[in-house]
Design a protein around this motif. Structure first.
Motif, PDB file in Angstrom:
ATOM      1  N   PHE A 102       0.830  -1.215   0.000  1.00 39.87           N
ATOM      2  CA  PHE A 102       0.000   0.000   0.000  1.00 39.87           C
ATOM      3  C   PHE A 102       0.863   1.264   0.000  1.00 39.87           C
ATOM      4  O   PHE A 102       0.587   2.220  -0.721  1.00 39.87           O
ATOM      5  CB  PHE A 102      -0.914   0.015   1.230  1.00 39.87           C
ATOM      6  N   SER A 105       2.529   1.791  -3.322  1.00 38.19           N
ATOM      7  CA  SER A 105       1.524   2.250  -4.296  1.00 38.19           C
ATOM      8  C   SER A 105       1.181   3.720  -4.081  1.00 38.19           C
ATOM      9  O   SER A 105       0.993   4.474  -5.042  1.00 38.19           O
ATOM     10  CB  SER A 105       0.256   1.399  -4.176  1.00 38.19           C
ATOM     11  N   ALA A 106       1.098   4.125  -2.811  1.00 39.25           N
ATOM     12  CA  ALA A 106       0.788   5.532  -2.505  1.00 39.25           C
ATOM     13  C   ALA A 106       1.883   6.447  -3.027  1.00 39.25           C
ATOM     14  O   ALA A 106       1.607   7.512  -3.599  1.00 39.25           O
ATOM     15  CB  ALA A 106       0.629   5.701  -1.002  1.00 39.25           C
ATOM     16  N   GLY A 109       1.877   6.675  -6.831  1.00 43.98           N
ATOM     17  CA  GLY A 109       0.717   7.332  -7.414  1.00 43.98           C
ATOM     18  C   GLY A 109      -0.427   6.410  -7.764  1.00 43.98           C
ATOM     19  O   GLY A 109      -1.525   6.881  -8.091  1.00 43.98           O
ATOM     20  N   SER A 110      -0.234   5.106  -7.738  1.00 40.62           N
ATOM     21  CA  SER A 110      -1.296   4.178  -8.126  1.00 40.62           C
ATOM     22  C   SER A 110      -2.359   4.036  -7.043  1.00 40.62           C
ATOM     23  O   SER A 110      -3.377   3.390  -7.247  1.00 40.62           O
ATOM     24  CB  SER A 110      -0.697   2.794  -8.438  1.00 40.62           C
ATOM     25  N   PHE A 111      -2.136   4.664  -5.897  1.00 39.45           N
ATOM     26  CA  PHE A 111      -3.089   4.632  -4.785  1.00 39.45           C
ATOM     27  C   PHE A 111      -4.035   5.825  -4.831  1.00 39.45           C
ATOM     28  O   PHE A 111      -4.918   5.956  -3.997  1.00 39.45           O
ATOM     29  CB  PHE A 111      -2.315   4.619  -3.457  1.00 39.45           C
ATOM     30  N   SER A 112      -3.842   6.703  -5.837  1.00 40.57           N
ATOM     31  CA  SER A 112      -4.650   7.917  -5.940  1.00 40.57           C
ATOM     32  C   SER A 112      -6.079   7.575  -6.344  1.00 40.57           C
ATOM     33  O   SER A 112      -6.360   6.528  -6.928  1.00 40.57           O
ATOM     34  CB  SER A 112      -4.043   8.878  -6.971  1.00 40.57           C
ATOM     35  N   SER A 113      -7.017   8.474  -5.996  1.00 43.30           N
ATOM     36  CA  SER A 113      -8.419   8.229  -6.301  1.00 43.30           C
ATOM     37  C   SER A 113      -9.182   9.550  -6.382  1.00 43.30           C
ATOM     38  O   SER A 113      -9.052  10.401  -5.498  1.00 43.30           O
ATOM     39  CB  SER A 113      -9.039   7.340  -5.220  1.00 43.30           C
ATOM     40  N   SER A 117      -4.202  12.635  -4.492  1.00 48.66           N
ATOM     41  CA  SER A 117      -2.942  11.909  -4.699  1.00 48.66           C
ATOM     42  C   SER A 117      -2.851  10.704  -3.768  1.00 48.66           C
ATOM     43  O   SER A 117      -3.494  10.648  -2.721  1.00 48.66           O
ATOM     44  CB  SER A 117      -1.749  12.838  -4.453  1.00 48.66           C
ATOM     45  N   GLY A 118      -2.028   9.736  -4.195  1.00 50.75           N
ATOM     46  CA  GLY A 118      -1.865   8.524  -3.408  1.00 50.75           C
ATOM     47  C   GLY A 118      -1.355   8.796  -2.008  1.00 50.75           C
ATOM     48  O   GLY A 118      -1.834   8.199  -1.035  1.00 50.75           O
ATOM     49  N   ARG A 121      -4.172  10.447   0.110  1.00 50.83           N
ATOM     50  CA  ARG A 121      -5.193   9.463   0.456  1.00 50.83           C
ATOM     51  C   ARG A 121      -4.667   8.493   1.520  1.00 50.83           C
ATOM     52  O   ARG A 121      -5.385   8.123   2.442  1.00 50.83           O
ATOM     53  CB  ARG A 121      -5.603   8.688  -0.794  1.00 50.83           C
ATOM     54  N   TYR A 122      -3.415   8.110   1.366  1.00 52.33           N
ATOM     55  CA  TYR A 122      -2.792   7.184   2.318  1.00 52.33           C
ATOM     56  C   TYR A 122      -2.830   7.758   3.735  1.00 52.33           C
ATOM     57  O   TYR A 122      -3.150   7.063   4.697  1.00 52.33           O
ATOM     58  CB  TYR A 122      -1.354   6.922   1.885  1.00 52.33           C
TER      59      TYR A 122
END
Length: 211
Positions: A102, A105-106, A109-113, A117-118, A121-122
């Motif tokens: 996790f 990923s954050a 950038g793949s944790f962004s939604s 930004s990842g 959000r993290y």
């Protein structure tokens, strides 16, 4: 009426072999009395003597059975403690491995939604706070109950956890293009690889022991 514990003490005495032995000794005693023509007083003396010896042997056997039960119970409890320590290590390793993924990923950038930004959000979802609790949970693992390899795995996840905390402390000003951030990301991937290997080996060991 005997309780279960009392029954377990006397159960070994009620085997077919023991009953056969008692009948054989009774027959021999009767044969000796008949052959030697012992009177009632002499028979009583012999019965008392034999009864005393039997009582001593019986007390010794019951004590021995009780001791074996206590030893078996202690070994069983020790085995349960070892298994509990192994299971705790396995679950902690799995959880840390997942949350390292996790965190990576954050950062990547793949944790962004939905435009968030990842990294933001993290932190908003409180994933960065989990590492402190994970470090506290690892303190409850009794190292004395682990094998040499398992102690190394515990060291690996402790190191990974400490490094993840260090990374999370920098997330407020994280710059993916910064030299130090790039190095830290590479180190995170290394720790992820170590914990992933540790989890697979621990799980493999558990599967083998359950067969």
């Amino acid at each position: 009426m005997l309780n279960d514990y009392g029954k377990s003490l006397f159960k070994p005495w009620c085997s077919v072999q023991n009953m056969t032995l008692v009948l054989a000794l009774t027959f021999i005693a009767g044969l000796v009395i008949k052959t030697n023509g012992l009177n009632s007083s002499e028979i009583a003396s012999w019965v008392q003597a034999i009864g005393s010896v039997a009582a001593i042997i019986g007390a010794f056997m019951i004590g021995s059975i009780q001791h074996r039960r206590e030893v078996d119970q202690r070994l069983h409890l020790e085995k349960l403690e070892v298994q509990e320590a192994k299971n705790l290590l396995l679950h902690l390793t799995q959880d840390i491995d997942i949350h390292l993924g996790f965190l990576i990923s954050a950062i990547n950038g793949s944790f962004s939604s939905y435009g968030v930004s990842g990294v933001v959000r993290y932190r908003l979802e409180g994933y960065d706070l989990r590492w402190i609790h994970q470090r506290e949970s690892m303190q409850s693992v009794d190292v004395k109950l682990l094998t040499g390899a398992q102690r190394l795995f515990l060291t690996d996840i402790k190191t990974a956890c400490s490094f993840a905390i260090k990374v999370c402390e920098r997330l407020g000003s994280w710059d993916n293009t910064g030299t130090e951030e790039i190095i830290m990301t590479t180190q995170l991937m290394f720790h992820k690889s170590r914990t992933d290997t540790a989890y697979k080996l621990l799980q493999m060991n558990k599967d083998v022991s359950q067969r």
